[in-house]
Every structure is written in C-alpha cells, then in structure tokens.
Design an enzyme around this catalytic site. Sequence first.
Site, PDB file in Angstrom:
ATOM      1  N   LYS A  11       0.040   4.312  -0.193  1.00 60.29           N
ATOM      2  CA  LYS A  11      -0.582   5.480   0.456  1.00 60.29           C
ATOM      3  C   LYS A  11      -0.395   6.740  -0.412  1.00 60.29           C
ATOM      4  O   LYS A  11      -0.404   6.644  -1.637  1.00 60.29           O
ATOM      5  CB  LYS A  11      -0.011   5.661   1.867  1.00 60.29           C
ATOM      6  CG  LYS A  11      -0.061   4.367   2.677  1.00 60.29           C
ATOM      7  CD  LYS A  11       0.228   4.563   4.124  1.00 60.29           C
ATOM      8  CE  LYS A  11       0.275   3.210   4.817  1.00 60.29           C
ATOM      9  NZ  LYS A  11       0.315   3.297   6.262  1.00 60.29           N
TER      10      LYS A  11
ATOM     11  N   SER B 224       3.754  -2.859  10.199  1.00 60.68           N
ATOM     12  CA  SER B 224       5.214  -2.864  10.313  1.00 60.68           C
ATOM     13  C   SER B 224       5.863  -4.173   9.851  1.00 60.68           C
ATOM     14  O   SER B 224       6.844  -4.633  10.435  1.00 60.68           O
ATOM     15  CB  SER B 224       5.629  -2.509  11.748  1.00 60.68           C
ATOM     16  OG  SER B 224       5.159  -1.216  12.085  1.00 60.68           O
TER      17      SER B 224
ATOM     18  N   ASN C 182       0.868  -1.185   0.000  1.00 55.67           N
ATOM     19  CA  ASN C 182       0.000   0.000   0.000  1.00 55.67           C
ATOM     20  C   ASN C 182       0.905   1.235   0.000  1.00 55.67           C
ATOM     21  O   ASN C 182       1.546   1.529   1.000  1.00 55.67           O
ATOM     22  CB  ASN C 182      -0.879  -0.041   1.263  1.00 55.67           C
ATOM     23  CG  ASN C 182      -1.670   1.233   1.473  1.00 55.67           C
ATOM     24  OD1 ASN C 182      -1.772   2.067   0.565  1.00 55.67           O
ATOM     25  ND2 ASN C 182      -2.229   1.386   2.672  1.00 55.67           N
TER      26      ASN C 182
ATOM     27  N   HIS D 256      -9.277   0.826   5.190  1.00 54.97           N
ATOM     28  CA  HIS D 256      -7.985   0.963   5.875  1.00 54.97           C
ATOM     29  C   HIS D 256      -8.172   1.861   7.106  1.00 54.97           C
ATOM     30  O   HIS D 256      -8.949   2.815   7.079  1.00 54.97           O
ATOM     31  CB  HIS D 256      -6.961   1.572   4.915  1.00 54.97           C
ATOM     32  CG  HIS D 256      -5.563   1.519   5.439  1.00 54.97           C
ATOM     33  ND1 HIS D 256      -5.099   2.433   6.364  1.00 54.97           N
ATOM     34  CD2 HIS D 256      -4.546   0.662   5.203  1.00 54.97           C
ATOM     35  CE1 HIS D 256      -3.837   2.136   6.663  1.00 54.97           C
ATOM     36  NE2 HIS D 256      -3.479   1.067   5.972  1.00 54.97           N
TER      37      HIS D 256
ATOM     38  N   GLU E 101      -6.498   4.198   8.255  1.00 52.43           N
ATOM     39  CA  GLU E 101      -6.279   5.641   8.018  1.00 52.43           C
ATOM     40  C   GLU E 101      -7.512   6.286   7.403  1.00 52.43           C
ATOM     41  O   GLU E 101      -7.810   7.452   7.677  1.00 52.43           O
ATOM     42  CB  GLU E 101      -5.034   5.842   7.135  1.00 52.43           C
ATOM     43  CG  GLU E 101      -3.760   5.567   7.925  1.00 52.43           C
ATOM     44  CD  GLU E 101      -2.581   5.114   7.087  1.00 52.43           C
ATOM     45  OE1 GLU E 101      -2.621   5.225   5.850  1.00 52.43           O
ATOM     46  OE2 GLU E 101      -1.598   4.620   7.697  1.00 52.43           O
TER      47      GLU E 101
ATOM     48  N   GLY F 132       2.730   1.570  10.860  1.00 55.94           N
ATOM     49  CA  GLY F 132       3.685   2.668  10.747  1.00 55.94           C
ATOM     50  C   GLY F 132       4.409   3.003  12.043  1.00 55.94           C
ATOM     51  O   GLY F 132       5.031   4.050  12.161  1.00 55.94           O
TER      52      GLY F 132
ATOM     53  N   GLU G  10      -5.088  -5.635  10.540  1.00 55.52           N
ATOM     54  CA  GLU G  10      -4.079  -4.600  10.749  1.00 55.52           C
ATOM     55  C   GLU G  10      -4.310  -3.939  12.104  1.00 55.52           C
ATOM     56  O   GLU G  10      -5.101  -2.970  12.196  1.00 55.52           O
ATOM     57  CB  GLU G  10      -4.182  -3.549   9.650  1.00 55.52           C
ATOM     58  CG  GLU G  10      -3.934  -4.103   8.270  1.00 55.52           C
ATOM     59  CD  GLU G  10      -3.324  -3.059   7.365  1.00 55.52           C
ATOM     60  OE1 GLU G  10      -2.206  -3.282   6.896  1.00 55.52           O
ATOM     61  OE2 GLU G  10      -3.927  -1.999   7.153  1.00 55.52           O
TER      62      GLU G  10
HETATM   63  C1  PEP Z   1      -0.561  -0.237   6.194  1.00 56.85           C
HETATM   64  O1  PEP Z   1      -0.649   0.955   5.999  1.00 56.85           O
HETATM   65  O2  PEP Z   1      -1.446  -0.992   5.776  1.00 56.85           O
HETATM   66  C2  PEP Z   1       0.585  -0.723   6.946  1.00 56.85           C
HETATM   67  C3  PEP Z   1       0.540  -1.944   7.396  1.00 56.85           C
HETATM   68  O3  PEP Z   1       1.625   0.160   7.126  1.00 56.85           O
HETATM   69  P1  PEP Z   1       3.091  -0.199   7.716  1.00 56.85           P
HETATM   70  O4  PEP Z   1       3.542  -1.456   7.019  1.00 56.85           O
HETATM   71  O5  PEP Z   1       3.915   0.985   7.378  1.00 56.85           O
HETATM   72  O6  PEP Z   1       2.917  -0.416   9.174  1.00 56.85           O
END
Ligand code: PEP
Length: 252
Positions: free
Chosen positions: A13, A215, A11, A97, A99, A175, A169
């Site tokens: 973003k 992460s 992703n 997601h 976010e 992040g 997630e």
């Molecule tokens: C994501 O945005 O779906 C995500 C898992 O981000 P990150 O891998 O940076 O934690």
Amino acid sequence: MENRIPLIAGNWKMFKTCSEAVETAEQLARLVANVTDREAMIAPPFTAISLVSETLRGSRVSLGAQNLFWETEGAYTGEISSDMLVSAGCKYVIIGHSERRQFFDETDETVNKKINAAIRSKLIPILCVGESEKERESKDTFSVLDKQIIKGLKEFTSEEMKTLVIAYEPVWAIGTGKTATSDQAQEVHLFLRSLIEKKFGKTLAKSVRILYGGSVNPGNISELMAMPDVDGALVGGASLSAETFSKIVCYP
Ligand code: PEP
C-alpha cells in the site's frame, strides 16, 4: 489443490520510503531463499519498484505493482502504464483493490480496462473482489461477487485469462483483524471457481489461482491454505515486516 502453485502476495500500500522498501525486500529475499514449492510476491509503492526490482534480482521473490492506468501513454498526469511497470521489472499487478474502489472511484468497468492493459503487456493481473459487511449481512455476497467477476472480466477469452489470479478479499476483513473463517473462504472460493468454469470453461477453472485476503497472519495462514480452493493469500499489514511475511510465506 490441482497443480496450482500457491502464491503469497504482499501489498505494501502507501507504506515505505525507497530505503525502507529495499531493506525489507533484502531481508525477505534472504528469509525465503529456500522456499521452492510456492511463490512469494511483493507490491511496493511505485517510487520503490525499480530499486526493489534490482534488490530482488536472482531471488525467489517476484515483483508486483498495486495499480496501473489502461492507456499505453499520453497526457495523463500522475498515471503509470502497464508497459512502464514491465520495464521496471514487474510480473504482477493488483487490480480493483477495495481501497481503490472505495477511495478512487474504481468501478468494474475501469477494472475491466485495466485487466485488458495488463494482459496486453503480459503482466499477470490479480483481480480483487469482495463484499462489504452490509452486503454479507444482507446475504448479497454471491450476487456482488458475480457482478464483479462478470463485469470485470467482460469480453475476455479463456486464452487471454490463462494467467489470471483472483483475490477474494471480503472488505470487512481488510485491515480489521477479522478474518473470514477457512470455511467461509472455501465456500466463496468454490463459488468463484464455478463462476470461472461457467464463463471460461473447466480448464481455466482448474488452473486459476484464487487467493484469500483479509487480515492474514502467521497464525491463520495454515488453516486457510488447507482449504482445497484456497491457492494463496494477498497480505496487507502483515507483509510490511519481512520477518512476519516470511513466516506466512513459509507456512507449514
Ligand atoms: C489487503 O489490503 O489486500 C489486505 C488483505 O490487507 P490486510 O492483510 O491488512 O487485511
């Protein structure tokens, strides 16, 4: 793992201009050209989707989008429909997601409408669910996930859900550099699979792919993928570099 082909999804973003996106996609396609037993996918920003689609033509990397709007067309300034994504070359779309839930008021109800739009256009929806740190600490993880799944997938049939992908997630792991342990991920993935079984039956529960996101990096992917109910990963930060992401895709 049953016969579920692992999916490693990136992703991007709100990162990368068109030229940066094409360059990264080109590099990635080259780096994963020999991978046959798993699927790689990238979800660039909308502006780069068509260009990246051209770049990925004939490669082993699939294309996804990060969002859609549920109406087919109309006076909805700034929105993108599922058919538009298909026409631009998308196979997958990320929906719900954290976010989007946090910054753009996405709810389980709008998630439900978006999934409906995706399946109507034969896009594969990747439904994101996950608990916040506070919810985990107060031991509400399972009730939060239950609500997200039940409301997000309300009124679909198992036939309609046959391509569904779920991404677990945990919000506290996105992040932040904090990853759920492989045992924590497995516990939740098993719970999600049992929810799918209760709602849609055994066959779908066995075939639905459940990705872990939060992460993920080249150093932790193998341990996560060794879990029986982890069928892939949704990767944010570490998917922005083709070299790093290819190491995740090519986990041993
Ligand atoms: C994501 O945005 O779906 C995500 C898992 O981000 P990150 O891998 O940076 O934690």
